[in-house]
Design a protein around this motif. Structure first.
Motif, PDB file in Angstrom:
ATOM      1  N   ASP A   1      -7.924 -10.449  -8.938  1.00 35.36           N
ATOM      2  CA  ASP A   1      -6.598 -11.166  -9.012  1.00 35.36           C
ATOM      3  C   ASP A   1      -6.104 -11.359 -10.243  1.00 35.36           C
ATOM      4  O   ASP A   1      -6.607 -12.171 -11.042  1.00 35.36           O
TER       5      ASP A   1
ATOM      6  N   SER B   1     -12.745 -10.089  -4.399  1.00 35.69           N
ATOM      7  CA  SER B   1     -11.282  -9.633  -4.719  1.00 35.69           C
ATOM      8  C   SER B   1     -11.223  -9.741  -6.170  1.00 35.69           C
ATOM      9  O   SER B   1     -11.891 -10.657  -6.835  1.00 35.69           O
TER      10      SER B   1
ATOM     11  N   GLY C   1     -10.747  -1.766  -2.434  1.00 34.72           N
ATOM     12  CA  GLY C   1      -9.925  -0.979  -3.315  1.00 34.72           C
ATOM     13  C   GLY C   1      -8.281  -0.875  -2.949  1.00 34.72           C
ATOM     14  O   GLY C   1      -7.550  -0.399  -3.571  1.00 34.72           O
ATOM     15  N   GLN C   2      -7.816  -1.585  -1.917  1.00 36.37           N
ATOM     16  CA  GLN C   2      -6.478  -1.565  -1.625  1.00 36.37           C
ATOM     17  C   GLN C   2      -5.755  -2.554  -2.865  1.00 36.37           C
ATOM     18  O   GLN C   2      -6.449  -3.507  -3.281  1.00 36.37           O
ATOM     19  N   ARG C   3      -4.476  -2.186  -3.095  1.00 33.40           N
ATOM     20  CA  ARG C   3      -4.047  -2.815  -4.242  1.00 33.40           C
ATOM     21  C   ARG C   3      -2.649  -3.246  -3.656  1.00 33.40           C
ATOM     22  O   ARG C   3      -1.794  -2.621  -3.367  1.00 33.40           O
ATOM     23  N   TRP C   4      -2.042  -4.466  -4.260  1.00 35.40           N
ATOM     24  CA  TRP C   4      -0.765  -4.941  -4.126  1.00 35.40           C
ATOM     25  C   TRP C   4      -0.499  -5.400  -5.647  1.00 35.40           C
ATOM     26  O   TRP C   4      -1.180  -5.980  -6.361  1.00 35.40           O
TER      27      TRP C   4
ATOM     28  N   GLU D   1      -1.207  -8.553  -9.667  1.00 31.49           N
ATOM     29  CA  GLU D   1      -1.957  -7.605  -9.082  1.00 31.49           C
ATOM     30  C   GLU D   1      -3.202  -7.875  -8.650  1.00 31.49           C
ATOM     31  O   GLU D   1      -4.046  -8.675  -9.180  1.00 31.49           O
TER      32      GLU D   1
ATOM     33  N   LYS E   1      -6.471  -6.650  -6.261  1.00 31.15           N
ATOM     34  CA  LYS E   1      -7.355  -5.728  -5.537  1.00 31.15           C
ATOM     35  C   LYS E   1      -8.318  -6.219  -4.721  1.00 31.15           C
ATOM     36  O   LYS E   1      -9.022  -7.081  -5.142  1.00 31.15           O
ATOM     37  N   SER E   2      -8.424  -5.800  -3.348  1.00 34.96           N
ATOM     38  CA  SER E   2      -9.590  -6.110  -2.486  1.00 34.96           C
ATOM     39  C   SER E   2     -10.787  -5.504  -2.743  1.00 34.96           C
ATOM     40  O   SER E   2     -10.804  -4.547  -3.313  1.00 34.96           O
ATOM     41  N   GLU E   3     -11.732  -5.968  -2.295  1.00 28.54           N
ATOM     42  CA  GLU E   3     -12.981  -5.276  -2.274  1.00 28.54           C
ATOM     43  C   GLU E   3     -13.152  -3.925  -1.836  1.00 28.54           C
ATOM     44  O   GLU E   3     -13.946  -3.048  -2.232  1.00 28.54           O
TER      45      GLU E   3
ATOM     46  N   LEU F   1       0.801  -1.252   0.076  1.00 27.18           N
ATOM     47  CA  LEU F   1      -0.021   0.065   0.013  1.00 27.18           C
ATOM     48  C   LEU F   1       0.994   1.338   0.120  1.00 27.18           C
ATOM     49  O   LEU F   1       0.305   2.272  -0.405  1.00 27.18           O
TER      50      LEU F   1
END
Length: 341
Positions: free
Chosen positions: A298, A296, A319-322, A313, A315-317, A117
């Protein structure tokens, strides 16, 4: 965990107990995305807090031992048979990868660079030897030191199972390999079991979780009903995606493992395979349906010519992104010990 170098590694029993606790705390049987432990870096905290949290999270995020058995008690649980694998792009690529064979060396190296993040890079090195031993480090120097000093650890039974399932798929028995991959953590989902066996799997999982919470002095969570229908199917595919992904990240440079992974990915219903380019090289994007990831997103990007992982890549529900970048290659342990990576 990188800040706790003097803390001894937890044993298999500790991992098993932590897995039981955390998988329930994460809300199963709701379909959850299971993350490989190497994606995460841990914040600074007290030794006790980090030790307990890291052990528990690393285990669950690295494995997919769900605590959900299958179907209604008056019906046989699903066998999770693979959809007939036609000559899809992934199956064609798997055949080409297997035919090309594994490059020389006696181990596989994967270097991942995770952007969390805060968008700061966090490197992690893993060597998986052909004899089933693992070496890890957070820099080239620490990896070289670990290999030079012989500080490897035997692969876990879970690693062995997911890699064996991938090899089985590569050598033709995709249906059997699919079941083996889904149940690599355990078969609490009840895949292929009789109704009575599924009931017992559920009861055992509930009892294991309850005992873990008692040992750590926490309230025992209320028993959960067994999922059925589409919810169960999504959980099964979640475990297939996650376990297969772990096999790829553990030993991507092994052509047989990689070919089997591609064949197993091809059996996930509604998997979207797209085309793209990364740094000038042709690539494929693999996007599983969000329903199997608990909402999520992926996207795994692989090299279109050799199937090696390039990027992922998530993205969580919320909106967080890794983002995680991967580099995979074959190496010789003697060269690594001498500082040649």
């Amino acid at each position: 965990m990188k800040n706790l170098r003097d803390v001894p590694s937890p044993g298999p029993e500790a991992y098993d107990r932590a897995r039981a606790a955390l998988r329930t705390a994460m809300g199963e049987p709701v379909a959850t995305v299971v993350r490989p432990k190497r994606w995460f870096s841990w914040p600074k905290a007290g030794v006790a807090a980090v030790g307990a949290a890291a052990v528990a999270a690393a285990v669950v995020l690295a494995t997919t031992s769900g605590s959900v058995p299958a179907g209604p008690s008056d019906a046989a649980p699903p066998a999770a048979e693979a959809p007939r694998a036609v000559e899809t792009p992934l199956v064609k690529l798997a055949s080409a990868v297997k035919a090309a064979g594994t490059q020389p060396g006696d181990a596989s190296l994967i270097v991942n660079t995770k952007f969390g993040l805060d968008n700061k890079p966090d490197l992690y090195y893993t060597i998986y030897t052909d004899k089933g031993e693992q070496f890890t480090g957070d820099s080239e120097k620490s990896l070289v030191n670990a290999v030079a000093k012989g500080q490897g650890e035997p692969a876990t039974p879970y690693d062995g199972k997911v890699l064996a399932a991938a090899r089985l798929a590569a050598n033709g028995d995709v249906d059997k390999a699919r079941i083996a991959m889904i149940t690599a953590g355990n078969n609490a989902l009840g895949v292929g079991l009789s109704p009575a066996e599924a009931d017992k799997a559920w009861a055992d999982a509930q009892a294991e979780t309850a005992e873990m919470f008692r040992k750590i002095g926490k309230p025992v969570p209320a028993p959960r009903p067994r999922p059925t229908g589409k919810e169960l199917e999504n959980l099964i595919d979640n475990h297939l995606w996650s376990n297969t992904e772990h096999a790829l990240f553990a030993n991507a440079a092994d052509a047989e493992v990689r070919a089997g992974v591609l064949k197993l990915y091809a059996t996930i219903p509604d998997m979207i395979v797209g085309k793209t380019t990364v740094d000038g090289q042709a690539a494929l994007t693999l996007t599983p349906p969000p329903a199997i990831l608990g909402g999520s997103a992926d996207v795994l990007t692989i090299n279109a010519g050799n199937g090696l992982p390039i990027r992922e890549e998530i993205k969580s529900e919320t909106g967080q992104r890794w983002v995680v970048n991967y580099q995979s290659s074959r190496v010789t342990l003697a060269d690594v010990a001498a500082g040649k990576i």
